[in-house]
Each structure stands twice: as C-alpha cells, then as structure tokens.
Design a protein around this motif. Structure first.
Motif, PDB file in Angstrom:
ATOM      1  N   LYS A 199       0.829  -1.188   0.000  1.00 53.43           N
ATOM      2  CA  LYS A 199       0.000   0.000   0.000  1.00 53.43           C
ATOM      3  C   LYS A 199       0.876   1.255   0.000  1.00 53.43           C
ATOM      4  O   LYS A 199       1.896   1.314   0.670  1.00 53.43           O
ATOM      5  CB  LYS A 199      -0.917  -0.024   1.232  1.00 53.43           C
ATOM      6  CG  LYS A 199      -1.994   1.016   1.203  1.00 53.43           C
ATOM      7  CD  LYS A 199      -3.385   0.416   1.533  1.00 53.43           C
ATOM      8  CE  LYS A 199      -4.484   1.456   1.318  1.00 53.43           C
ATOM      9  NZ  LYS A 199      -4.692   1.791  -0.106  1.00 53.43           N
ATOM     10  N   TYR A 234       1.148   8.417  -2.317  1.00 55.94           N
ATOM     11  CA  TYR A 234      -0.124   8.489  -3.045  1.00 55.94           C
ATOM     12  C   TYR A 234      -0.333   9.895  -3.611  1.00 55.94           C
ATOM     13  O   TYR A 234      -0.811  10.063  -4.732  1.00 55.94           O
ATOM     14  CB  TYR A 234      -1.276   8.086  -2.118  1.00 55.94           C
ATOM     15  CG  TYR A 234      -2.610   7.950  -2.821  1.00 55.94           C
ATOM     16  CD1 TYR A 234      -2.767   7.131  -3.935  1.00 55.94           C
ATOM     17  CD2 TYR A 234      -3.723   8.643  -2.354  1.00 55.94           C
ATOM     18  CE1 TYR A 234      -3.995   7.003  -4.572  1.00 55.94           C
ATOM     19  CE2 TYR A 234      -4.960   8.523  -2.993  1.00 55.94           C
ATOM     20  CZ  TYR A 234      -5.089   7.705  -4.103  1.00 55.94           C
ATOM     21  OH  TYR A 234      -6.303   7.586  -4.734  1.00 55.94           O
ATOM     22  N   ARG A 257     -14.229  12.162  -9.249  1.00 58.64           N
ATOM     23  CA  ARG A 257     -15.393  11.407  -8.782  1.00 58.64           C
ATOM     24  C   ARG A 257     -16.660  12.226  -8.963  1.00 58.64           C
ATOM     25  O   ARG A 257     -16.653  13.451  -8.841  1.00 58.64           O
ATOM     26  CB  ARG A 257     -15.238  11.060  -7.285  1.00 58.64           C
ATOM     27  CG  ARG A 257     -14.093  10.132  -6.957  1.00 58.64           C
ATOM     28  CD  ARG A 257     -13.904  10.035  -5.447  1.00 58.64           C
ATOM     29  NE  ARG A 257     -15.161   9.785  -4.737  1.00 58.64           N
ATOM     30  CZ  ARG A 257     -15.410   8.676  -4.031  1.00 58.64           C
ATOM     31  NH1 ARG A 257     -14.496   7.720  -3.924  1.00 58.64           N
ATOM     32  NH2 ARG A 257     -16.561   8.537  -3.420  1.00 58.64           N
ATOM     33  N   TYR A 261     -19.772  -3.285  -5.249  1.00 59.30           N
ATOM     34  CA  TYR A 261     -19.043  -2.028  -5.027  1.00 59.30           C
ATOM     35  C   TYR A 261     -19.488  -0.955  -6.023  1.00 59.30           C
ATOM     36  O   TYR A 261     -19.750   0.191  -5.654  1.00 59.30           O
ATOM     37  CB  TYR A 261     -17.532  -2.270  -5.143  1.00 59.30           C
ATOM     38  CG  TYR A 261     -16.703  -1.006  -5.002  1.00 59.30           C
ATOM     39  CD1 TYR A 261     -16.350  -0.513  -3.744  1.00 59.30           C
ATOM     40  CD2 TYR A 261     -16.279  -0.296  -6.125  1.00 59.30           C
ATOM     41  CE1 TYR A 261     -15.598   0.649  -3.614  1.00 59.30           C
ATOM     42  CE2 TYR A 261     -15.532   0.873  -6.003  1.00 59.30           C
ATOM     43  CZ  TYR A 261     -15.193   1.336  -4.745  1.00 59.30           C
ATOM     44  OH  TYR A 261     -14.469   2.489  -4.617  1.00 59.30           O
ATOM     45  N   GLN A 307     -18.821   7.678  -6.189  1.00 59.55           N
ATOM     46  CA  GLN A 307     -17.632   7.702  -7.044  1.00 59.55           C
ATOM     47  C   GLN A 307     -18.022   7.820  -8.533  1.00 59.55           C
ATOM     48  O   GLN A 307     -17.337   8.484  -9.308  1.00 59.55           O
ATOM     49  CB  GLN A 307     -16.818   6.421  -6.806  1.00 59.55           C
ATOM     50  CG  GLN A 307     -15.453   6.409  -7.479  1.00 59.55           C
ATOM     51  CD  GLN A 307     -14.600   5.213  -7.038  1.00 59.55           C
ATOM     52  OE1 GLN A 307     -15.036   4.384  -6.232  1.00 59.55           O
ATOM     53  NE2 GLN A 307     -13.395   5.124  -7.551  1.00 59.55           N
TER      54      GLN A 307
HETATM   55  C1  SIN Z   1      -6.519   4.185  -2.439  1.00 59.33           C
HETATM   56  O1  SIN Z   1      -6.397   5.197  -1.727  1.00 59.33           O
HETATM   57  O2  SIN Z   1      -5.534   3.485  -2.749  1.00 59.33           O
HETATM   58  C2  SIN Z   1      -7.876   3.770  -2.891  1.00 59.33           C
HETATM   59  C3  SIN Z   1      -8.751   4.964  -3.090  1.00 59.33           C
HETATM   60  C4  SIN Z   1     -10.171   4.515  -3.265  1.00 59.33           C
HETATM   61  O3  SIN Z   1     -10.533   3.452  -2.741  1.00 59.33           O
HETATM   62  O4  SIN Z   1     -10.949   5.215  -3.930  1.00 59.33           O
END
Ligand code: SIN
Ligand code: C2E
Ligand code: SIN
Ligand code: FE
Ligand code: FE
Length: 412
Positions: A271, A277, A312, A375, A383
């Motif tokens: 992660k 990120y 989104r 989902y 989203q």
């Molecule tokens: C993430 O932060 O890696 C996923 C983001 C998300 O679930 O929209």
C-alpha cells in the motif's frame, strides 16, 4: 425502361464519398466496423464479415448480420464482435481462397458450388445460427502496394421488398475497388495503433501491473459503455461511430502519465503511504501534458481523459480544478463534480476501476466478481455517474465478452 430491383444500386461516385468518410478514421476497430457497414449498405447486403490476416491465419474480425442480430439493434451493439475465431489461409474456404489468390469471388448460391471448385462453403455458421446464406461476394483487402491485410465478405443482398437476391458483376467491381481504399485505411490505422501501443508500452515497462490487455480492456469497455449511454441520449449513430473511433485510443492512453512517476512508488508491492499516493496523483496531469495540440481531436480527448479519469461524481476525486495544466507549480485542487467532468472521463473512471478491482495487482488480490459489482452499485452517485453505471450493467454481457477476449495468461 426497366427499373433496377435493388434498393441501393450505386456507382463509383458513391464509393468515393464512402472512401472519403473512412479515410480519416484512426482506430482500427471502429474503422473495420465502418468498412463492413458501408460495404453492406452499398450492396444492400443483409450480412457481412471482415477477416484480418495474421500470419497464415485469417481472423474473424467483424461480423454484422441484420437478420440474426436484429434484437441487439435497440442496444446498438453485438457481443459477437468479441468472438475469437480464425481459419487457415488456404484454398479450401471461400475467404481463404480469396486471400490466397488475391482475387474476388462472386458466388450466386452457397449451396450450389460445383464440387470441382477448390473451395467449399462452411456450413457450420448456418447450422449454428439457423441462418440461410445464399449469395456471397468476397473481395481481398489489398493495399495499392499489394499487401493483403484481410478479406471483406458481404452476404445476401436484399431487394426493396426485402427479398434475397444476387450480387452483380458491377457490385463485384465496385466493392473490389472499395476494398483497395479500405485496405489502405486499414494499413494506416494499424500503424497508428502500433505507435500508440509503443507509447503505452513505454509506460508499461515502468509499471509492473500494467499489461497490454488491461489497456485493451479499458479501451473496449469504454466505447461499449459510451455507445449504450449515447444511444440512450439520442446521439446520432453517425456521431457515435465517430466518437468511438477517437475514444478507444484515448481511453487506452489514460495512464501514460505514469511514465513520469518514480519506480519506488510505481513498483511498490504494498500500500502507498499518503505522501507516495499524493505524488502518484500527478500521473493525471503528467499524462494530460503529453497531448498539447488543441487542433488534434485525439489530443483533446486523450488529454481530457488523462486529466479527469480519477475525478469522482461526488466531487471528491483528483486532481480537481487545477486550471492551466502547463503552469509550472501545480497543486491538487477542489474536485470537479457531476457534469463538470467530461463524459469520456466519467466512463473511463468506471471502466478503469472495474478492471483494477477484478484483476490482481502487485499491491492487491483480485476481488470476487460479485463483490466488484456490489461495489460499483454502492458507488453509483458517489464515485461514479449513475447513468454510466446503468449503461455498464445494461451491457454487462458485452463487458464479460471483452474480458474473455483480452485475458492475461499470467494474470489471475
Ligand atoms: C486508495 O487510496 O488506494 C484507494 C482509493 C479509493 O478506494 O478510492
Ligand atoms: P490502478 O491500480 O489501476 O487503480 C485504478 C483505480 O482503481 C484506483 O485509483 C482506485 O480508484 C481503484 N482501485 C484499485 N484498487 C482498489 C482497491 O483495492 N479498493 C478500492 N476501493 N479501489 C481500488 P487510485 O486509488 O487513485 O490509484 C491510482 C493508481 O495509483 C493505481 O492505479 C495504482 O497504479 C496506484 N496505486 C494506488 N494505490 C496503490 C497502492 O496501495 N500501492 C501501489 N503500489 N500502487 C497504488
Ligand atoms: C491502468 O488503468 O492502466 C492501471 C492504473 C489505473 O488503472 O489507474
Ligand atoms: Fe490512473
Ligand atoms: Fe488504469
């Protein structure tokens, strides 16, 4: 004077108009679909197929059939598009004979081919589909330089009263001529596709989870969802076809901005932390900058998709309203929301996430299909654009056919 019974008998002039129409197309799939459609319209043919040459095989590239696929007309697609079928190029099949001898073939009745002919009609298709093939006109797709790229076949011309009739020698002549122009366009589009794939490969080499198939799938999902969505909105079939041409290529390029992200982030088998990120988010802007030409339709759409595919519907995406993307100092901004996000990008957003979730990635396992679908439903209106979600589910059998067509042996 004797009236011609055929509803659409046309001449060389019309072939020139059609040629002009296809000569600007960039995407190979949209082009093939178009070539087949125009050839059928021109000859009033009920059905038709395009085969592409790959090595010593002819691959079933496109099939259209008004009688069999009429049910799909209201949805504007057919899943047979994604069938994988091929045959060997030799004189035993009709298409193989035409490819091998590089000359056209006019058959009045598929069921009355003399046994002395080297080729014979393959009954499988008629048997499986309950179709009755009668008159077949098959021409080679060879370029003006003589390269054979495939074979174009039209089947069962119809009279105005919808009765099956025969192709004429004039049809043969004109479709042969059209075949040369079509082949030139096919060769050019294949070259464009090759260039684009090279560009994508550059990004792929850097990104371990990136595969050609992922990109192919996202491109195909996107245009099929778009087709459904646009049909519902009453957008002209002509415009839909044109938009799909550009859209597939642009969608395939959505992540090329990852070339500018460092290996430590891109290849991290875990992660990402918050800082990583935040850097990753810049792949949107970096990608958009690769397509700066406002006079090129492809640049405009590719840039738009690169920039907006992580926005989104609810406004919580990125990079947001960043303003001029060519400014040196750029920060993530307040998210675009709803229709502020171009439709191209609302569709790619769903196509991309669907594919990311249902596939294995270096940093995550593949999700169960049912979990992915739950989902997506759950994120409709959050989203994702609800209308895009609706279009996605309406064509889910096509989505699955695309997944089957572009599977990775080393994935999952
Ligand atoms: C993430 O932060 O890696 C996923 C983001 C998300 O679930 O929209
Ligand atoms: P990607 O892997 O192709 O994922 C595309 C988008 O799919 C993600 O955009 C996210 O919206 C969705 N997605 C992927 N996996 C999951 C998941 O497990 N749960 C949920 N809810 N959504 C998921 P996002 O998050 O903006 O990521 C953009 C790109 O950043 C990713 O593309 C990937 O290349 C990279 N990335 C994101 N998170 C990680 C991570 O934890 N580790 C690594 N190595 N890369 C990551
Ligand atoms: C890709 O889509 O090419 C992988 C990363 C992403 O989906 O955003
Ligand atoms: Fe992305
Ligand atoms: Fe992606």
């Amino acid at each position: 004077m004797k009236q011609n019974k055929r509803s659409n008998v046309k001449g060389l002039e019309d072939i020139l108009v059609i040629t002009e129409r296809i000569s600007h197309m960039k995407d190979i799939d949209a082009l093939l679909d178009r070539i087949l459609y125009e050839a059928r319209k021109f000859t009033s043919a009920d059905a038709g197929t395009i085969f592409l040459e790959e090595g010593d095989k002819l691959k079933f590239a496109y099939v259209q059939n008004d009688t069999l696929f009429r049910k799909d007309k209201d949805t504007g697609y057919n899943k047979y598009l994604y069938a994988n079928q091929e045959m060997t190029i030799d004189e035993r099949s009709i298409a193989g004979y035409v490819a091998k001898t590089n000359s056209s073939l006019l058959i009045k009745d598929a069921y009355r081919i003399p046994s002395s002919a080297p080729y014979s009609f393959n009954l499988d298709f008629d048997r499986r589909s309950n179709y009755h093939t009668k008159s077949i006109l098959t021409v080679p797709l060879h370029t003006s330089l003589g390269n054979v790229v495939g074979v174009l076949q039209v089947i069962n011309p119809k009279t105005k009263k919808n009765r099956t009739t025969f192709f004429t020698e004039k049809d043969e002549l004109l479709i042969t001529y059209f075949g040369i122009n079509a082949a030139n366009a096919v060769e050019r589009a294949m070259m464009t596709r090759t260039m684009i794939l090279r560009m994508i490969r550059m990004a792929e080499l850097r990104d371990p989870k990136e595969t050609g198939n992922h990109v192919n799938r996202v491109g195909a999902y996107t245009i099929e969802i778009y087709h459904r969505w646009a049909t519902k909105y009453g957008i002209e079939e002509e415009d839909i076809k044109k938009n799909k041409d550009i859209l597939r290529i642009a969608a395939m390029l959505h992540d090329v901005g990852k070339v500018a992200i460092s290996d430590t982030i891109l290849k991290k088998p875990a992660k990402l932390d918050e800082q990583e990120y935040n850097i990753m988010k810049y792949h949107t802007i970096f990608g958009a900058r690769l397509f700066p030409n406002p006079a090129s339709e492809l640049d405009v759409v590719a840039s738009e998709i690169c920039l907006n595919h992580h926005e989104r519907w609810d406004g919580k995406g990125y990079p947001g309203k960043v303003g001029n993307i060519f400014r040196e100092e750029l920060r993530m901004a307040a998210g675009k929301q709803g229709a502020e996000i171009p439709i191209s990008s609302r569709i790619v957003a769903l196509a991309d996430v669907y594919d990311a979730l249902i596939s294995k990635r270096v940093y995550k396992e593949a999700w169960e299909e049912s979990k992915v679908l739950d989902y997506i439903k759950e994120q409709s209106g959050a989203q994702f654009d609800p209308e895009v979600v609706e279009a996605f589910f309406a064509i889910y059998d096509v989505i699955k056919a695309i997944r089957t067509k572009y599977t990775d042996e080393n994935e999952n």
